[in-house]
Design a protein around this motif. Structure first.
Motif, mmCIF file in Angstrom:
data_model
loop_
_atom_site.group_PDB
_atom_site.id
_atom_site.type_symbol
_atom_site.label_atom_id
_atom_site.label_comp_id
_atom_site.label_asym_id
_atom_site.label_seq_id
_atom_site.Cartn_x
_atom_site.Cartn_y
_atom_site.Cartn_z
ATOM 1 N N LEU A 54 45.151 39.622 52.628
ATOM 2 C CA LEU A 54 43.709 39.549 52.363
ATOM 3 C C LEU A 54 42.964 40.529 53.251
ATOM 4 N N LEU B 33 43.298 43.847 51.792
ATOM 5 C CA LEU B 33 42.480 43.957 50.580
ATOM 6 C C LEU B 33 41.012 44.207 50.935
ATOM 7 N N VAL C 129 38.119 29.579 50.746
ATOM 8 C CA VAL C 129 39.086 30.178 49.831
ATOM 9 C C VAL C 129 40.296 29.260 49.796
ATOM 10 N N VAL D 174 35.876 29.691 46.527
ATOM 11 C CA VAL D 174 36.651 30.553 45.631
ATOM 12 C C VAL D 174 38.090 30.067 45.600
ATOM 13 N N VAL D 175 38.664 29.918 44.415
ATOM 14 C CA VAL D 175 40.075 29.550 44.327
ATOM 15 C C VAL D 175 40.943 30.807 44.291
ATOM 16 N N LYS D 176 42.180 30.636 44.712
ATOM 17 C CA LYS D 176 43.014 31.816 44.914
ATOM 18 C C LYS D 176 43.501 32.455 43.621
ATOM 19 N N ASP D 177 43.193 31.875 42.479
ATOM 20 C CA ASP D 177 43.589 32.616 41.283
ATOM 21 C C ASP D 177 42.422 33.334 40.612
ATOM 22 N N THR D 178 41.354 33.540 41.363
ATOM 23 C CA THR D 178 40.335 34.451 40.854
ATOM 24 C C THR D 178 40.822 35.873 41.112
ATOM 25 N N PRO D 179 40.374 36.811 40.272
ATOM 26 C CA PRO D 179 40.823 38.201 40.430
ATOM 27 C C PRO D 179 40.477 38.760 41.802
ATOM 28 N N ALA D 180 41.374 39.579 42.309
ATOM 29 C CA ALA D 180 41.208 40.110 43.656
ATOM 30 C C ALA D 180 39.921 40.922 43.782
ATOM 31 N N LEU E 288 36.688 39.127 45.081
ATOM 32 C CA LEU E 288 36.551 38.533 46.405
ATOM 33 C C LEU E 288 35.501 39.265 47.244
#
Lengths: 202, 202
Positions: A18, A21, A82, A103-109, A112
């Motif tokens: 992260l 990213l 997150v 935010v959940v971790k399967d939202t698109p990178a 974020l």
DNA sequence: TCCCTGCCATGACATTTGTCAGATGCAAGG
DNA sequence: CCTTGCATCTGACAAATGTCATGGCAGGGA
């Protein structure tokens, strides 16, 4: 003027990833990384981030509890939760603890960084699907004791073991269990634990 | 000569973050990303990566099953399993499926790129602590039916429900459960499920 | 003050669960 | 061919579990 970030996640690999990213964004800067909820407040004191990204599932203090502590001492630090699990109860508790985003971790990178910027700008960021789930599931219907008993039941303990741990009589434990089973719509203890946990009530 | 990578993880945020992390390395290139086990083989066919990073926990096909398929069709593609849970049974099954490496998500981010390079070079990469756990826990002592029954018990089903689902008599289900409870050293069904799952036997 | 709710407890009851012994069939291996 | 392990079933028993009625106690409104 860059946005200063604190990252908290117990999985070092995810934390580092992260960080990488977010470091791609020129206006964001990761100033601290921690791997446990207990270390969050200390790191905030030292590095004064603008936004704290906290995972819910962490050893020691969880992200929601950490968020409350941070907000109490530093009201100007925004918190973005997150998490892996979109449990309705998590969202509710996170907002009550003063989090500005969830935010959940399967939202698109790609989203974020935007979420971070919005939170920093004072806006709220909440997954709309999750928000409706949260409304449907509502607040936990369980009383304090019922919650405790279900938590104690999570590891497969017997009634006797739970009674000993909670300093209650076996009959009382079974009463609380029975009540929790009724409220969750389950037919037995194990199912009640799954339902309650799935809603973030434990 | 860069190493071509495929990333498979169901959590988009983690996937993207890992991609960003690995893209920092000049000798690594992420050529494909997928979010489900079913899509792995197809993506390998199309992009021919050198190394595939697969998460174990994915909807549809899990990472271990996907690894087996990939190795069967493309023996020269190395597989590195990256997972949240260091379940002993996962490691064993991953290696049997032809994986070259096994990394848990709480290893430091800096080591991931090295792990990829080692795997690409034909070496095995295994967390030493996990390897010993795997030896201690050993192979699953559960028979096929015992495993099935415990899986069915995971959602808190009653004996009657499991019997109906598996087309068995209730007595048989209870016998298998009793046997599984004995083998896991548990004292009841719920505990047996936790132990077996914790060892990666389910 | 009275009433309601949550918490704690007891005792009784029916149901579910876990255990055991015994029996059959099947397949693999020596 | 015999043994062993797995799967299946039955029946019976003890223990654990879930439910219910009932009562006491404390705190927070109306």
């Amino acid at each position: 003027m860059t946005i200063r970030l604190l990252l908290a996640d117990d999985q070092a690999l995810v934390r580092g990833a992260l960080s990488a990213l977010l470091a791609l964004e020129p206006d964001l800067e990761v100033v601290a990384e921690v791997g446990a909820g207990d270390l969050v407040l200390e790191a905030v004191r030292e590095h004064r981030p603008d936004v704290a990204l906290l995972d819910v599932e962490m050893p020691g203090l969880d992200g929601i509890a950490a968020a409350a502590l941070v907000r109490a001492e530093f009201p100007d630090v925004r918190v973005l939760i997150v998490t892996t699990f979109g449990r309705p109860g998590y969202l509710r508790r996170a907002l009550q603890a003063g989090a500005s985003g969830f935010v959940v971790k399967d939202t698109p990178a790609a989203e974020l960084a935007d979420a971070v910027r919005r939170v920093h700008a004072g806006l709220r960021v909440v997954d709309p699907a999750l928000a409706t789930d949260s409304l449907i599931a509502g607040e936990s219907p369980l009383t304090g004791r019922e919650t405790e008993v279900l938590q104690a039941a999570q590891d497969g303990s017997s009634v006797a073991a739970m009674a000993a741990k909670l300093f209650l009589s076996e009959g009382t434990v079974r009463n609380h269990l029975s009540s929790a089973i009724g409220k969750t719509g389950a037919t037995n203890r194990a199912e009640a634990v799954l339902i309650a946990d799935g809603n973030g009530w434990l």
